[in-house]
Scaffold this active site. Structure first.
Site, PDB file in Angstrom:
ATOM      1  N   SER A 131      62.385  57.106 -77.628  1.00 47.02           N
ATOM      2  CA  SER A 131      61.934  58.470 -77.923  1.00 47.02           C
ATOM      3  C   SER A 131      62.510  58.976 -79.238  1.00 47.02           C
ATOM      4  O   SER A 131      61.970  59.891 -79.843  1.00 47.02           O
ATOM      5  CB  SER A 131      62.417  59.437 -76.848  1.00 47.02           C
ATOM      6  N   HIS A 152      55.715  54.982 -79.686  1.00 48.41           N
ATOM      7  CA  HIS A 152      56.241  56.037 -78.819  1.00 48.41           C
ATOM      8  C   HIS A 152      55.113  56.752 -78.080  1.00 48.41           C
ATOM      9  O   HIS A 152      54.340  57.495 -78.678  1.00 48.41           O
ATOM     10  CB  HIS A 152      57.065  57.028 -79.669  1.00 48.41           C
ATOM     11  N   GLU A 164      52.954  57.731 -81.303  1.00 45.87           N
ATOM     12  CA  GLU A 164      53.573  57.648 -82.625  1.00 45.87           C
ATOM     13  C   GLU A 164      53.848  56.169 -82.931  1.00 45.87           C
ATOM     14  O   GLU A 164      54.444  55.471 -82.108  1.00 45.87           O
ATOM     15  CB  GLU A 164      54.881  58.446 -82.655  1.00 45.87           C
ATOM     16  N   ASN A 203      59.305  64.825 -81.003  1.00 46.59           N
ATOM     17  CA  ASN A 203      60.626  65.155 -80.453  1.00 46.59           C
ATOM     18  C   ASN A 203      61.517  65.797 -81.509  1.00 46.59           C
ATOM     19  O   ASN A 203      62.338  66.669 -81.203  1.00 46.59           O
ATOM     20  CB  ASN A 203      61.306  63.902 -79.900  1.00 46.59           C
TER      21      ASN A 203
HETATM   22  N1  CAA Z   1      46.718  59.544 -63.286  1.00 42.26           N
HETATM   23  C1  CAA Z   1      45.465  59.974 -63.426  1.00 42.26           C
HETATM   24  N2  CAA Z   1      45.128  61.281 -63.470  1.00 42.26           N
HETATM   25  C2  CAA Z   1      46.115  62.170 -63.306  1.00 42.26           C
HETATM   26  C3  CAA Z   1      47.457  61.791 -63.146  1.00 42.26           C
HETATM   27  C4  CAA Z   1      47.718  60.401 -63.129  1.00 42.26           C
HETATM   28  N3  CAA Z   1      48.970  59.933 -62.999  1.00 42.26           N
HETATM   29  N4  CAA Z   1      48.216  62.894 -63.040  1.00 42.26           N
HETATM   30  C5  CAA Z   1      47.405  63.932 -63.146  1.00 42.26           C
HETATM   31  N5  CAA Z   1      46.133  63.497 -63.294  1.00 42.26           N
HETATM   32  C6  CAA Z   1      44.957  64.317 -63.468  1.00 42.26           C
HETATM   33  C7  CAA Z   1      44.746  65.233 -62.284  1.00 42.26           C
HETATM   34  O1  CAA Z   1      43.950  64.608 -61.306  1.00 42.26           O
HETATM   35  C8  CAA Z   1      44.037  66.422 -62.917  1.00 42.26           C
HETATM   36  O2  CAA Z   1      42.691  66.137 -63.133  1.00 42.26           O
HETATM   37  P1  CAA Z   1      41.585  67.304 -63.020  1.00 42.26           P
HETATM   38  O3  CAA Z   1      41.940  68.302 -64.088  1.00 42.26           O
HETATM   39  O4  CAA Z   1      40.297  66.569 -63.306  1.00 42.26           O
HETATM   40  O5  CAA Z   1      41.704  67.816 -61.639  1.00 42.26           O
HETATM   41  C9  CAA Z   1      44.663  66.494 -64.311  1.00 42.26           C
HETATM   42  O6  CAA Z   1      45.188  65.192 -64.562  1.00 42.26           O
HETATM   43  C10 CAA Z   1      45.795  67.510 -64.396  1.00 42.26           C
HETATM   44  O7  CAA Z   1      46.754  67.202 -63.413  1.00 42.26           O
HETATM   45  P2  CAA Z   1      47.321  68.235 -62.349  1.00 42.26           P
HETATM   46  O8  CAA Z   1      46.281  69.211 -61.953  1.00 42.26           O
HETATM   47  O9  CAA Z   1      48.012  67.462 -61.285  1.00 42.26           O
HETATM   48  O10 CAA Z   1      48.489  68.925 -63.095  1.00 42.26           O
HETATM   49  P3  CAA Z   1      48.496  69.865 -64.315  1.00 42.26           P
HETATM   50  O11 CAA Z   1      47.224  70.559 -64.603  1.00 42.26           O
HETATM   51  O12 CAA Z   1      49.702  70.643 -64.043  1.00 42.26           O
HETATM   52  O13 CAA Z   1      48.746  68.882 -65.556  1.00 42.26           O
HETATM   53  C11 CAA Z   1      50.144  67.699 -67.051  1.00 42.26           C
HETATM   54  C12 CAA Z   1      49.863  68.065 -65.595  1.00 42.26           C
HETATM   55  C13 CAA Z   1      49.030  66.819 -67.569  1.00 42.26           C
HETATM   56  C14 CAA Z   1      51.448  66.942 -67.050  1.00 42.26           C
HETATM   57  C15 CAA Z   1      50.187  69.020 -67.914  1.00 42.26           C
HETATM   58  O14 CAA Z   1      51.032  69.947 -67.323  1.00 42.26           O
HETATM   59  C16 CAA Z   1      50.677  68.761 -69.324  1.00 42.26           C
HETATM   60  O15 CAA Z   1      49.924  68.355 -70.191  1.00 42.26           O
HETATM   61  N6  CAA Z   1      51.992  69.024 -69.578  1.00 42.26           N
HETATM   62  C17 CAA Z   1      52.606  68.774 -70.874  1.00 42.26           C
HETATM   63  C18 CAA Z   1      53.063  67.326 -70.926  1.00 42.26           C
HETATM   64  C19 CAA Z   1      53.783  66.992 -72.197  1.00 42.26           C
HETATM   65  O16 CAA Z   1      54.106  67.831 -73.032  1.00 42.26           O
HETATM   66  N7  CAA Z   1      54.104  65.699 -72.359  1.00 42.26           N
HETATM   67  C20 CAA Z   1      54.922  65.217 -73.466  1.00 42.26           C
HETATM   68  C21 CAA Z   1      56.337  65.158 -72.997  1.00 42.26           C
HETATM   69  S1  CAA Z   1      57.438  64.642 -74.258  1.00 42.26           S
HETATM   70  C22 CAA Z   1      57.458  62.968 -74.099  1.00 42.26           C
HETATM   71  O17 CAA Z   1      56.887  62.364 -73.255  1.00 42.26           O
HETATM   72  C23 CAA Z   1      58.202  62.281 -75.162  1.00 42.26           C
HETATM   73  C24 CAA Z   1      59.472  61.667 -74.797  1.00 42.26           C
HETATM   74  O18 CAA Z   1      60.009  61.011 -75.655  1.00 42.26           O
HETATM   75  C25 CAA Z   1      60.145  61.862 -73.492  1.00 42.26           C
END
Ligand code: CAA
Length: 405
Positions: A131, A152, A164, A203
């Site tokens: 990350s 990433h 990335e 990040n």
């Molecule tokens: N596989 C397939 N589909 C999935 C899934 C999975 N594992 N998880 C969720 N979904 C689908 C759901 O079925 C749902 O579909 P519909 O809209 O068609 O019903 C959709 O995705 C949204 O899921 P949820 O309704 O369960 O949940 P949500 O609306 O709260 O969304 C989320 C969850 C996608 C995580 C959203 O909250 C989001 O985009 N959050 C921000 C995430 C983010 O910023 N990520 C980057 C983090 S930083 C990083 O990763 C870097 C690092 O170095 C650590």
């Protein structure tokens, strides 16, 4: 959303991919590769991690199947393309590309890199999903630094579109191109990162805003719920504290302390987060963190917002950090930064819209934030005064043109 089924064999002549580490990121990367027709060796150190990963992949594929997104494939055929293993030799000996996704501990990653380099075919590429950490430093553990690259992904891998692609000091342009093509074959959006800086783009930009947010909590200016409600109100899918929990407070701390070591001590993970970690509260993965995840996604009271914090301040320190990256030549096109943020985090507006405000006002505001909080990393850099508006539209256009050539 990913593609599905239309690519069986791929544009970059890869047959076998290996993913090392079957945790939050590793299992998602393996799923994504298998979904796009690749055979994937998924390696971990304990059968229970492999079993858990396979179950999580099955659950996710079932969701996609229910939505009719698997086209010609079905869940079982995709799962068959994932070969779980505890043995490096089995994972690596016929592998063209390996993606390392073990925990964010430099010494651990280095020892894995030594192992990878000793077993992989000479032609294979080693990508790391780190990350924040230096690709160049990891590459020193191998005899193939031109074939070592950062790749990433963002959590959840299956849903977040950006990847990335980070160039280490010795990564060749052929390796960059190869991995970018591979990312396109996964139906993702590769964002090249041309300089190996801590935290890369997304990040890195979020790092100073986390420092500001943590200071706001420490000074009791607002609560995590209030901040998250403020951000949900402007359309972000998750507020910053829920996101910290979602990714894992341990992961957040590794990143913050790495920035403190490599950039400035002011980035250090704060006491209140360290205390939660010491209590075993790491966020979603342990059911408790800043929030209670024991019944699924925590309930944020969206009415409980605050006027003590202006969301624009949080984004403004990100813009200042983005200016530092643009000045250093980290991105190919300045607008790539908004594209990365939008496609990695679901923040549909990006951050540069703030620059439509009077520049002098923004610079004064950054100085006031630095003074009020007693934190120097928020000071505006000189380049911010003259920086042209970084247009995401222009960046996308330039990228499309380059791909056609
Ligand atoms: N596989 C397939 N589909 C999935 C899934 C999975 N594992 N998880 C969720 N979904 C689908 C759901 O079925 C749902 O579909 P519909 O809209 O068609 O019903 C959709 O995705 C949204 O899921 P949820 O309704 O369960 O949940 P949500 O609306 O709260 O969304 C989320 C969850 C996608 C995580 C959203 O909250 C989001 O985009 N959050 C921000 C995430 C983010 O910023 N990520 C980057 C983090 S930083 C990083 O990763 C870097 C690092 O170095 C650590």
């Amino acid at each position: 959303m990913p593609f599905l089924g239309e690519i069986k064999m791929n544009i970059c002549n890869i047959k076998n991919v290996a993913v090392i580490g079957a945790g939050d990121m590793g299992h998602g990367i393996a799923e994504l590769c298998a979904l796009n027709g690749y055979t994937v060796y998924l390696k971990d150190i304990d059968q229970k991690f492999l079993d858990r990963a396979k179950n999580r992949i099955r659950e996710s594929l079932n969701i996609l199947a229910r939505k009719g997104k698997l086209k010609d494939d079905n869940v079982e055929t995709i799962l068959e393309r994932i070969i779980p293993t505890l043995e490096y030799k089995q994972a690596l000996e016929n592998c063209d590309l390996v993606i390392e996704a073990v925990p964010e501990i430099m010494s651990l990653k280095k020892s894995v890199f030594v192992k990878l380099d000793s077993i992989l075919p000479k032609s294979a590429i080693i990508a790391t999903n780190t990350s924040n950490m230096s690709i160049t430093e990891l590459a020193t553990q191998t005899k193939r630094s031109s074939k070592v690259v950062g790749m990433h992904f963002f959590n959840p891998v299956i849903l977040m579109k950006a990847i990335e692609i980070i160039k280490g000091d010795n990564t060749s342009s052929e390796t960059m191109k190869f991995v970018e093509d591979f990312a396109y074959s996964l139906h993702k959006l590769p964002i090249p990162v041309l300089k190996d800086v801590p935290g890369f783009i997304v990040n890195r930009i979020q790092a100073p805003s986390s420092v500001l947010l943590n200071k706001i909590i420490e000074k009791k200016i607002a609560t995590p719920n209030q901040i998250d409600a403020n951000f949900r109100k402007i359309g972000q899918p998750m507020g910053p504290f829920e996101l910290m929990d979602y990714v894992g407070l341990d992961i957040y701390k590794h990143g913050a302390d790495y920035f403190a070591q490599k950039i400035d001590p002011e980035f250090k993970s704060p006491k209140w987060i360290n205390e939660l970690i010491d209590e075993g509260k790491l966020g979603k993965k342990t059911s408790y963190g800043i929030y209670d995840w024991s019944s699924g996604r925590p309930t944020i009271n969206l009415e409980d917002t605050t006027e003590n914090v202006d969301n624009k301040d949080i984004l403004l320190v990100q813009v200042n950090e983005a200016a530092k990256l643009i000045e250093k030549g980290v991105v190919e096109y300045p607008g790539d930064i908004d594209i990365a943020i939008q496609n990695a985090t679901g923040n549909v507006s990006g951050i540069f819209w703030l620059l439509k405000d009077d520049r002098e006002y923004l610079i004064n505001r950054l100085n006031s934030i630095a003074d009020e909080m007693g934190i120097e990393i928020f000071r505006p850099i000189d380049f911010l005064k003259e920086m042209p508006f970084p247009s995401a539209r222009k960046a996308l256009k330039a990228r499309k043109k380059k791909r056609r050539e």
